[in-house]
Scaffold this motif. Structure first.
Motif, PDB file in Angstrom:
ATOM      1  N   GLY A  39     -26.279  -1.020-116.077  1.00  0.00           N
ATOM      2  CA  GLY A  39     -24.825  -1.209-116.043  1.00  0.00           C
ATOM      3  C   GLY A  39     -24.348  -2.184-117.108  1.00  0.00           C
ATOM      4  O   GLY A  39     -23.284  -1.981-117.712  1.00  0.00           O
ATOM      5  N   PHE A  42     -24.560  -0.429-120.455  1.00  0.00           N
ATOM      6  CA  PHE A  42     -23.516   0.606-120.487  1.00  0.00           C
ATOM      7  C   PHE A  42     -22.146  -0.040-120.702  1.00  0.00           C
ATOM      8  O   PHE A  42     -21.320   0.467-121.476  1.00  0.00           O
ATOM      9  N   ALA A 134     -20.184   8.096-117.771  1.00  0.00           N
ATOM     10  CA  ALA A 134     -19.485   7.308-116.742  1.00  0.00           C
ATOM     11  C   ALA A 134     -19.116   8.188-115.547  1.00  0.00           C
ATOM     12  O   ALA A 134     -19.203   7.754-114.394  1.00  0.00           O
ATOM     13  N   CYS A 137     -22.089   8.578-113.372  1.00  0.00           N
ATOM     14  CA  CYS A 137     -22.274   7.348-112.556  1.00  0.00           C
ATOM     15  C   CYS A 137     -21.369   7.427-111.335  1.00  0.00           C
ATOM     16  O   CYS A 137     -21.796   7.227-110.199  1.00  0.00           O
ATOM     17  N   LYS A 138     -20.083   7.708-111.619  1.00  0.00           N
ATOM     18  CA  LYS A 138     -19.072   7.638-110.561  1.00  0.00           C
ATOM     19  C   LYS A 138     -19.303   8.675-109.466  1.00  0.00           C
ATOM     20  O   LYS A 138     -19.244   8.358-108.279  1.00  0.00           O
ATOM     21  N   HIS A 141     -22.160   7.662-107.302  1.00  0.00           N
ATOM     22  CA  HIS A 141     -21.766   6.521-106.453  1.00  0.00           C
ATOM     23  C   HIS A 141     -20.883   6.973-105.295  1.00  0.00           C
ATOM     24  O   HIS A 141     -21.062   6.519-104.156  1.00  0.00           O
TER      25      HIS A 141
HETATM   26  C1  ASC Z   1     -19.840   1.340-115.481  1.00  0.00           C
HETATM   27  C2  ASC Z   1     -20.543   1.003-114.304  1.00  0.00           C
HETATM   28  C3  ASC Z   1     -20.488   2.055-113.454  1.00  0.00           C
HETATM   29  C4  ASC Z   1     -19.791   3.171-114.125  1.00  0.00           C
HETATM   30  C5  ASC Z   1     -18.672   3.732-113.321  1.00  0.00           C
HETATM   31  C6  ASC Z   1     -17.946   4.812-114.087  1.00  0.00           C
HETATM   32  O1  ASC Z   1     -19.690   0.648-116.458  1.00  0.00           O
HETATM   33  O2  ASC Z   1     -21.169  -0.138-114.024  1.00  0.00           O
HETATM   34  O3  ASC Z   1     -20.984   2.128-112.276  1.00  0.00           O
HETATM   35  O4  ASC Z   1     -19.338   2.629-115.380  1.00  0.00           O
HETATM   36  O5  ASC Z   1     -17.764   2.732-112.966  1.00  0.00           O
HETATM   37  O6  ASC Z   1     -16.839   5.266-113.400  1.00  0.00           O
END
Ligand code: ASC
Length: 147
Positions: A39, A42, A134, A137-138, A141
């Motif tokens: 993270g 990124f 990204a 990632c989202k 999550h």
């Molecule tokens: C980031 C981070 C995440 C992703 C997410 C993208 O920088 O730490 O977990 O991007 O937020 O939506």
């Protein structure tokens, strides 16, 4: 003979992945540490994409390479439904494990693409590949990480 050794090694590979962690706390600490460092690297690319940090091609390429490498690491630490009180992993990680693995694969693919594009050094392409990473990632999550 050679073939028998190969088969034995292939069979042992998943066991080796499991045997990496002596106890659940170690597995959780390992995967959380990888996500934290990933993270951070990124976010350094994110700062460039958002115009908060000057665009240095080598730096972005290096961060993207690290993200791509780190994106490969956390997954064996989720094997065997290993968790503890510090983990934010939802039970869905193991209940819907096929989707979790699919999402993990999407991240790795997106991050690999970002690394390739970053090496090319074109900021518009980097922005697009960053956005796609990204998004991976989202969406993972949303399904698999508790708030
Ligand atoms: C980031 C981070 C995440 C992703 C997410 C993208 O920088 O730490 O977990 O991007 O937020 O939506």
């Amino acid at each position: 003979m050679k073939q028998k050794v190969m088969i034995a090694l292939l069979c042992a590979a998943p066991l080796l992945a499991q045997a990496q962690f002596a106890k659940p706390d170690d597995a959780v600490e390992y995967r959380q540490s990888v996500f934290t460092v990933m993270g951070m690297h990124f976010a350094r690319i994110g700062a460039v994409v958002k115009g908060e940090r000057p665009f240095n091609k080598e730096e972005v390429a290096q961060n993207a390479e690290l993200v791509a490498t780190l994106s490969q690491l956390p997954w064996p630490a989720f094997e065997n439904a290993v968790t503890n009180a510090h983990s934010k992993a939802k039970p869905a990680v193991w209940q819907d494990n096929a989707k979790f693995k699919e999402d993990a694969g999407k991240l790795q693919k997106a991050a690999a693409q970002l690394a390739v594009v970053a090496k090319g050094g074109d900021l518009a392409s980097i922005k697009k590949a960053f956005g796609e990473t990204a998004q991976s990632c989202k969406s993972c999550h949303d399904s698999f990480r508790a708030k």
